[in-house]
Scaffold this motif. Structure first.
Motif, PDB file in Angstrom:
ATOM      1  N   GLY A 276       0.816  -1.211   0.000  1.00 28.01           N
ATOM      2  CA  GLY A 276       0.000   0.000   0.000  1.00 28.01           C
ATOM      3  C   GLY A 276       0.851   1.262   0.000  1.00 28.01           C
ATOM      4  O   GLY A 276       0.579   2.221  -0.744  1.00 28.01           O
ATOM      5  N   LYS A 277       1.903   1.289   0.819  1.00 28.45           N
ATOM      6  CA  LYS A 277       2.776   2.455   0.874  1.00 28.45           C
ATOM      7  C   LYS A 277       3.480   2.687  -0.454  1.00 28.45           C
ATOM      8  O   LYS A 277       3.637   3.827  -0.911  1.00 28.45           O
ATOM      9  N   ALA A 278       3.917   1.600  -1.110  1.00 27.34           N
ATOM     10  CA  ALA A 278       4.609   1.735  -2.397  1.00 27.34           C
ATOM     11  C   ALA A 278       3.702   2.316  -3.471  1.00 27.34           C
ATOM     12  O   ALA A 278       4.174   3.010  -4.378  1.00 27.34           O
ATOM     13  N   SER A 279       2.404   2.068  -3.350  1.00 27.91           N
ATOM     14  CA  SER A 279       1.451   2.602  -4.327  1.00 27.91           C
ATOM     15  C   SER A 279       0.861   3.941  -3.904  1.00 27.91           C
ATOM     16  O   SER A 279       0.044   4.508  -4.629  1.00 27.91           O
ATOM     17  N   GLY A 280       1.260   4.440  -2.730  1.00 27.76           N
ATOM     18  CA  GLY A 280       0.792   5.740  -2.264  1.00 27.76           C
ATOM     19  C   GLY A 280      -0.497   5.696  -1.476  1.00 27.76           C
ATOM     20  O   GLY A 280      -1.142   6.724  -1.277  1.00 27.76           O
ATOM     21  N   TYR A 281      -0.889   4.496  -0.990  1.00 27.72           N
ATOM     22  CA  TYR A 281      -2.123   4.349  -0.205  1.00 27.72           C
ATOM     23  C   TYR A 281      -1.786   3.604   1.089  1.00 27.72           C
ATOM     24  O   TYR A 281      -1.951   2.373   1.176  1.00 27.72           O
ATOM     25  N   PRO A 282      -1.308   4.305   2.110  1.00 31.77           N
ATOM     26  CA  PRO A 282      -0.814   3.620   3.317  1.00 31.77           C
ATOM     27  C   PRO A 282      -1.881   2.920   4.148  1.00 31.77           C
ATOM     28  O   PRO A 282      -1.593   1.920   4.809  1.00 31.77           O
ATOM     29  N   SER A 283      -3.127   3.433   4.157  1.00 31.19           N
ATOM     30  CA  SER A 283      -4.184   2.784   4.955  1.00 31.19           C
ATOM     31  C   SER A 283      -4.746   1.604   4.167  1.00 31.19           C
ATOM     32  O   SER A 283      -5.319   1.793   3.087  1.00 31.19           O
ATOM     33  N   VAL A 284      -4.568   0.399   4.709  1.00 31.31           N
ATOM     34  CA  VAL A 284      -4.938  -0.786   3.935  1.00 31.31           C
ATOM     35  C   VAL A 284      -5.752  -1.768   4.759  1.00 31.31           C
ATOM     36  O   VAL A 284      -5.643  -1.844   5.987  1.00 31.31           O
ATOM     37  N   ILE A 285      -6.575  -2.520   4.037  1.00 33.59           N
ATOM     38  CA  ILE A 285      -7.226  -3.723   4.543  1.00 33.59           C
ATOM     39  C   ILE A 285      -6.661  -4.863   3.713  1.00 33.59           C
ATOM     40  O   ILE A 285      -6.662  -4.805   2.486  1.00 33.59           O
ATOM     41  N   PRO A 474      -0.777  -6.865  -5.793  1.00 32.63           N
ATOM     42  CA  PRO A 474       0.688  -6.775  -5.882  1.00 32.63           C
ATOM     43  C   PRO A 474       1.249  -7.589  -7.034  1.00 32.63           C
ATOM     44  O   PRO A 474       0.544  -8.404  -7.651  1.00 32.63           O
ATOM     45  N   GLY A 475       2.528  -7.386  -7.290  1.00 40.40           N
ATOM     46  CA  GLY A 475       3.159  -8.087  -8.406  1.00 40.40           C
ATOM     47  C   GLY A 475       3.140  -9.592  -8.252  1.00 40.40           C
ATOM     48  O   GLY A 475       3.023 -10.320  -9.235  1.00 40.40           O
ATOM     49  N   HIS A 677     -12.432  -0.658 -13.838  1.00 43.62           N
ATOM     50  CA  HIS A 677     -11.291  -0.523 -14.737  1.00 43.62           C
ATOM     51  C   HIS A 677     -10.009  -0.714 -13.934  1.00 43.62           C
ATOM     52  O   HIS A 677     -10.012  -0.596 -12.704  1.00 43.62           O
ATOM     53  N   ALA A 678      -8.931  -1.004 -14.623  1.00 44.50           N
ATOM     54  CA  ALA A 678      -7.656  -1.286 -13.971  1.00 44.50           C
ATOM     55  C   ALA A 678      -6.553  -0.419 -14.557  1.00 44.50           C
ATOM     56  O   ALA A 678      -6.548  -0.122 -15.749  1.00 44.50           O
ATOM     57  N   HIS A 685       1.909  -2.643  -9.553  1.00 45.28           N
ATOM     58  CA  HIS A 685       0.689  -3.096  -8.903  1.00 45.28           C
ATOM     59  C   HIS A 685      -0.514  -2.755  -9.771  1.00 45.28           C
ATOM     60  O   HIS A 685      -0.565  -1.684 -10.392  1.00 45.28           O
ATOM     61  N   ILE A 686      -1.470  -3.660  -9.824  1.00 47.14           N
ATOM     62  CA  ILE A 686      -2.715  -3.408 -10.555  1.00 47.14           C
ATOM     63  C   ILE A 686      -3.692  -2.716  -9.614  1.00 47.14           C
ATOM     64  O   ILE A 686      -4.026  -3.252  -8.559  1.00 47.14           O
ATOM     65  N   ILE A 687      -4.150  -1.525  -9.999  1.00 49.14           N
ATOM     66  CA  ILE A 687      -5.106  -0.758  -9.202  1.00 49.14           C
ATOM     67  C   ILE A 687      -6.473  -0.899  -9.862  1.00 49.14           C
ATOM     68  O   ILE A 687      -6.679  -0.450 -11.000  1.00 49.14           O
ATOM     69  N   ILE A 688      -7.406  -1.538  -9.168  1.00 53.08           N
ATOM     70  CA  ILE A 688      -8.758  -1.755  -9.691  1.00 53.08           C
ATOM     71  C   ILE A 688      -9.703  -0.764  -9.015  1.00 53.08           C
ATOM     72  O   ILE A 688      -9.768  -0.693  -7.785  1.00 53.08           O
TER      73      ILE A 688
END
Length: 694
Positions: A276-285, A474-475, A677-678, A685-688
């Motif tokens: 999440g941090k690597a993609s710029g979204y630190p708050s994760v489930i 993730p990859g 969309h992705a 990382h694939i962001i859906i």
């Protein structure tokens, strides 16, 4: 620097090698249940060969394991003896007098049916220390020697020592340890004052006994693995993941193996935080879905939350050790779908497991599973399982769903397959809701990390149901737990009970004990040869309002402890209580029950590197098209759609594509729904995300 993470599960062992030059090599190999070190070392050799290096070139070895957990769940630990205070022989049997079924007169109490220590091996000796740590009755050393000799004659493999109020004054327990080493040096020893130095006698006794129960087998495994790694010259030592989300050396893990419970599960949450941090979204489930179970974790701002004392248990036993808040439900790729005699349609928690597995595996399984449903819907293609290395038969999946679900419900096979998937997805949705909404967190403020072999198959639907704005795949979803092992530090937590109040705080006591804990935490890190410049200390306090029975853990400030420090800690507790229970009572006195110091020894973390850039057009990554079953929303009927199938390795940063779509790779398959969309981000990382409604 070359680092490996190895996560040993019940079915597969996942391995990842990470080099500072950006090289990432992954591998999966079957676990060797009789001796997991065999599969681990064999997997490392294959991993090194794929990376084009010798295994001796690996600088650091990080490990997560289910060995300790499985011993508890399967009730196959060692024969344990216990030495305790006279008059408290049956404390483990009585427990907290809670019953799993409140209104049933006919039930087995698990901690009594599967006893950690049989009553005949629970031996008492005269001694007594009060709650202030004062010795009321000196230890009868002659009686101790008699009981140790008796336990030796009975052939116990471990001895737990648990005296009343030993958390305040461990003198008697330490003396018993000295006597045991004189009389029975080969036995595994577990002192409650070392394993769980906090008040609450039952939980402390249970933790000490649990540590003894799993001790010999777990420590033998760890020592065996460490020796094999040393012979192969892999790193300086094996560092193991604890249930609190930190690493410890093999020495520490062998002494207190109870700290390894939920080891691999927590690694998955840590991996999700890094992603999440690597993609710029630190708050994760995080949603980690395997063949039998799904693990759910919530990390606001990428920070682990620790479980409440009431929840720190493993199987049927209390374990008063710090555990990150990750929970497991019986939902996975092997979850079996049934229509019972009453016409109830259920999926899970019973699983087909790896053997015989889903019907489509053609390995003797005949019951329909969620994997069979996804094969029937065209999401999992015949050649997509482990990149075609595993043969499956779709016709067996369809036959199982038709005869055992569709015919019984008088519906089509398409509706039956979709129903299996939706029921299981709903179970995961409820689990995420339980650990987010019901604990004061809005899932719309988080990103959902899809992990495990089956996580990316379910995540798109769950995010849509809960309003989670995005799914991050993730990859390498299938080895996220192994990646998580490479994202944390060496950590030792040292607690003690202080019992003071904000109305009249004992500042002297708090300073004395905090200083002592700091010295102990630092000493443990120094014993692991952590350089002084890499050591930091974190403080926390377990607080509660006067009259409450249980505490909440809150972070505490650094520096000297005075009235300002107490006020800041109390305010942190008010905020935590308000979040947890939707109420805070600022006019009430707050009790500071336990204080903790966590020593952190920083180790180099992996960095998720950027991938090759491309443009928005992802069509070059399409390897084929296939008919697949999708639906627009919960109220719409399923429909067969000509769906593009993308090759994950061919996707470039910046690529975008619309759903429905299928993305295949060696360790997982990702689904993008009809109204989604992705986008492939800079680190691959694939962001859906859901399409904007017009």
């Amino acid at each position: 620097m070359k680092r490996i993470g190895v996560d040993v599960g019940g079915t597969f062992t996942d391995l990842v090698l990470w080099d500072d030059d950006g090289t990432v090599v992954v591998h999966k190999t079957p676990s060797t249940g009789h001796d997991p070190s065999i599969g681990t070392m064999a997997g490392i050799e294959v991993l090194a060969e794929r990376a084009g290096i010798d295994s001796s070139q690996i600088d650091m070895f990080f490990h997560g394991t289910t060995v300790a957990t499985n011993i508890v769940l399967e009730h196959n630990g060692c024969d344990v003896g216990m030495i305790t205070t006279e008059g408290f022989r049956d404390l483990l049997h009585i427990a907290r007098k809670k019953r799993p079924l409140n209104y049933s007169n006919y039930q087995d109490l698990p901690w009594q049916k599967w006893q950690l220590v049989p009553r005949r091996n629970r031996r008492v000796v005269p001694e007594r220390i009060d709650a202030a740590g004062r010795v009321l009755l000196e230890l009868d050393e002659t009686a101790v020697r008699e009981q140790v000799r008796l336990l030796r004659e009975r052939g116990v493999q471990a001895i737990a020592v648990a005296f009343l109020h030993a958390y305040r004054n461990p003198t008697h327990e330490r003396r018993v340890k000295e006597i045991i080493l004189e009389e029975f040096p080969e036995v595994f020893i577990s002192l409650s004052s070392e394993v769980a130095p906090q008040y609450r006698e039952y939980e402390r006794f249970s933790t000490a006994a649990l540590n003894a129960f799993i001790g010999p087998k777990t420590s033998n495994y760890i020592d065996n693995l460490a020796k094999k790694a040393a012979v192969a010259q892999i790193g300086d030592d094996v560092h193991l993941m604890t249930s609190a989300g930190g690493l410890v050396t093999s020495r520490s893990a062998s002494e207190i193996p109870v700290s390894l419970l939920t080891s691999g599960v927590v690694a998955g949450l840590l991996g999700g935080c890094a992603i999440g941090k690597a993609s710029g979204y630190p708050s994760v489930i995080t949603l980690d879905v395997g063949g039998t179970s799904a693990d759910v974790g919530v990390a606001p701002d990428g920070a682990l939350r620790m479980k409440h004392l009431l929840d720190t248990r493993i199987g049927d036993y209390h374990a008063m050790v710090p555990m990150a808040e990750v929970d497991t439900i019986g939902a996975g790729g092997g979850s079996i779908a049934v229509v019972d005699d009453g016409g109830m349609f259920r999926v899970g928690p019973r699983s087909a497991g790896a053997v015989p597995g889903p019907a489509c595996y053609d390995n003797g399984g005949t019951e329909p599973t969620s994997t069979d449903a996804m094969v029937t819907m065209g999401w999992l293609r015949e050649k997509s399982f482990l990149s075609g290395t595993m043969a499956v038969k779709p016709e067996l999946a369809r036959d199982a769903i038709q005869t055992q679900v569709a015919d019984k419900l008088n519906t089509s096979i398409d509706e039956a397959a979709m129903g299996i998937f939706k029921i299981l997805a709903h179970s995961m949705t409820e689990a995420i809701s339980l650990h987010s909404v019901r604990k004061g967190y809005d899932p719309r403020d988080f990103s959902l990390i899809a992990e495990g072999g089956a996580g990316p198959l379910f995540a798109w639907q769950i995010a849509d149901q809960l309003g989670i704005p995005r799914v991050i795949v993730p990859g390498h979803p299938g080895i996220t737990s192994a990646v998580g092992l490479l994202t944390t530090d060496i950590r030792y937590e040292v607690p003690t009970t202080v019992w003071t109040s904000s109305a009249d705080p004992d500042v002297r006591l708090l300073n004395e004990q905090m200083d002592r804990l700091s010295r102990e935490a630092t000493a443990q890190l120094e014993a692991d040869k952590v350089p002084a410049e890499n050591i930091t200390l974190e403080r926390s306090v377990d607080c509660r309002y006067v009259g409450q029975g249980y505490e909440l853990r809150v972070p505490a400030p650094d520096g000297e402890i005075d009235s300002v420090w107490v006020k800041a800690t109390v305010e942190a507790f008010h905020e935590a209580h308000g979040r947890a229970y939707s109420q805070r009572f600022d006019d009430k006195s707050v009790q500071l029950i336990n204080i903790r110091v966590t020593g952190v020894g920083a180790v180099p973390h992996v960095r998720i590197a950027e991938i090759e850039k491309g443009d928005a057009d992802a069509s070059a990554a399409i390897k084929t098209r296939t008919p697949a079953l999708f639906w627009r929303d919960d109220s719409s009927a399923p429909e067969w759609v000509d769906t593009p199938v993308y090759e994950r390795e061919l996707l470039l940063a910046g690529n975008k594509f619309q759903g429905p779509a299928i993305v295949e790779q060696f360790d997982s398959t990702t689904i993008i729904g009809m109204n989604q969309h992705a986008t492939v981000d800079a680190v691959g990382h694939i962001i859906i995300e859901r399409n904007t409604r017009s």
